[in-house]
Design an enzyme around this catalytic site. Sequence first.
Site, PDB file in Angstrom:
ATOM      1  CG  ASP A  82       8.220   2.495 -10.090  1.00 45.52           C
ATOM      2  OD1 ASP A  82       7.315   3.121 -10.666  1.00 45.52           O
ATOM      3  OD2 ASP A  82       8.585   2.732  -8.922  1.00 45.52           O
ATOM      4  N   GLY A 181       7.365   9.145  -1.032  1.00 45.67           N
ATOM      5  CA  GLY A 181       8.017   9.221   0.274  1.00 45.67           C
ATOM      6  C   GLY A 181       7.022   9.390   1.399  1.00 45.67           C
ATOM      7  CB  THR A 233       7.104   5.202   1.392  1.00 47.74           C
ATOM      8  OG1 THR A 233       7.840   5.861   0.353  1.00 47.74           O
ATOM      9  CG2 THR A 233       7.490   5.781   2.737  1.00 47.74           C
TER      10      THR A 233
HETATM   11  P1  13P Z   1       5.559   5.700  -2.329  1.00 46.37           P
HETATM   12  O1  13P Z   1       6.962   5.317  -1.986  1.00 46.37           O
HETATM   13  O2  13P Z   1       5.222   7.087  -1.860  1.00 46.37           O
HETATM   14  O3  13P Z   1       4.584   4.679  -1.947  1.00 46.37           O
HETATM   15  O4  13P Z   1       5.510   5.806  -3.942  1.00 46.37           O
HETATM   16  C1  13P Z   1       5.740   4.651  -4.685  1.00 46.37           C
HETATM   17  C2  13P Z   1       5.745   4.954  -6.147  1.00 46.37           C
HETATM   18  O5  13P Z   1       5.076   5.824  -6.637  1.00 46.37           O
HETATM   19  C3  13P Z   1       6.603   4.109  -6.988  1.00 46.37           C
HETATM   20  O6  13P Z   1       6.583   4.520  -8.315  1.00 46.37           O
HETATM   21  O1  G3H Z   2       9.039   6.096  -7.149  1.00 45.41           O
HETATM   22  C1  G3H Z   2      10.017   5.790  -6.490  1.00 45.41           C
HETATM   23  C2  G3H Z   2      10.045   4.441  -5.882  1.00 45.41           C
HETATM   24  O2  G3H Z   2       9.691   4.520  -4.532  1.00 45.41           O
HETATM   25  C3  G3H Z   2      11.391   3.801  -6.097  1.00 45.41           C
HETATM   26  O3  G3H Z   2      12.364   4.430  -5.344  1.00 45.41           O
HETATM   27  O4  G3H Z   2      14.261   4.821  -6.911  1.00 45.41           O
HETATM   28  O5  G3H Z   2      14.632   4.641  -4.424  1.00 45.41           O
HETATM   29  O6  G3H Z   2      14.043   2.613  -5.778  1.00 45.41           O
HETATM   30  P1  G3H Z   2      13.912   4.111  -5.639  1.00 45.41           P
HETATM   31 ZN    ZN Z   3       6.305   6.619  -8.562  1.00 47.25          ZN
END
Ligand code: 13P
Ligand code: G3H
Ligand code: ZN
Length: 290
Positions: A82, A181, A233
Site C-alpha cells: 500500500d 483517517g 482506520t
Molecule cells: P482509511 O484509513 O481512511 O480507511 O484509508 C485507508 C487507505 O486508503 C489505505 O491506503
Molecule cells: O494510507 C494509509 C494507510 O492507512 C496506512 O497508514 O502508513 O500509518 O501504516 P500507515
Molecule cells: Zn491510501
Amino acid sequence: MPLVTLAEVLQEADAKGYAVGAFNCNNMEIVQAIIGAAEAEGAPVIIQASQGAIKYAGLQYITSLVRTAAAGTRVPVVLHLDHGTDFEQVLRCLRAGFTSVMIDGSKYPLEENIALTRQVVEIAHAIGASVEGELGRIGGTEDHVSVSEREATMTVPEEAARFVAETGVDALAVAIGTAHGRYKGKPQLDFERLAAIDGLINTPIVLHGSSGVPDEDIRRAVALGVRKINIDTDIRIVFVEAMRRALADNPEEIDPRKVLGPARDAATSVIRHKMRVFGSAGRLHNSIPG
Ligand code: 13P
Ligand code: G3H
Ligand code: ZN
C-alpha cells in the site's frame, strides 16, 4: 491456495460489478481477522501492508503471515504493498513474494508520475505481479485544505485516461473527495468526477480513505466503477477500542490473548460488514478455482 494477483481478483470483480476490500494489516491478529472475515463471508480479499507496517512488523513476518493465511484457505488472497513510494522497497516486496504493489507517484508532476509508474509496471509485469498507480492527491483528514485547494488535488478525468494508457497499470487510485483517517464531518464525494473517470478508462478504480464513508456512498461508488476499496482506520478504531474495553473491564489482566483476542473479533466483525457492503461477500464459488 497460493496468493493471486490484484489483476485476477479485480477482473472478476469488474465482470460481476462488485468491489474487493483491501484491508491494511500490521500484525498477526489483523491478518487473522481479515482472513477470518473473508472465509466467513466467502469473499476474495486483498491484504495490504504500508511501508510503515513493513517497518513495524518486518517484511518477512508480513509475507509469511499472509502466505500462511492464504495457504490454509480457498478464498483468493492478494498480498499488496500500500502506498509504495520508495522504488527499492517496491522491489524488495516483489522479491519477497508480494503479488501486487502500489507505486504512489501522486506527489510528482504528471510526466514524472507516469515515468516512475511505468518503470514499476515493466518490472512487476515481467514477474507476473500487478501494479496500482495513483493520480490526484488523496490527503489526510487532518489536512486543513480549502474547498478550492481540495478541487485542485482531485483527479482530472482526461489525465486519468492518459495515465492508464501510458503506464499500463492494473488499477488506478483516484482522488474524488475521500481522505485518510477519521473524518470530522460527512465526506463529500464527487460522484460526477468518478463517473467521468469511469467513462474514460477501462482500468479498475481504487477508492482510498474509505473508512467512515457511509455505506450508501460506498454502494454508489461501486455502481460507478470502484473495484478496490481501502480500509484501515475503521479497523484501527474497533481494534484499539476493544483492547481499551478489555483492559478497563479487567485492569489486572496480564494475558495479552485476553486483550488481543477481543480486538481480533471486533476487527473481524467490521471487515465482514464491509465485505457485504462492497458486494464481495458470497463470491467465492464464482472465483478463481483453488
Ligand atoms: P482509511 O484509513 O481512511 O480507511 O484509508 C485507508 C487507505 O486508503 C489505505 O491506503
Ligand atoms: O494510507 C494509509 C494507510 O492507512 C496506512 O497508514 O502508513 O500509518 O501504516 P500507515
Ligand atoms: Zn491510501
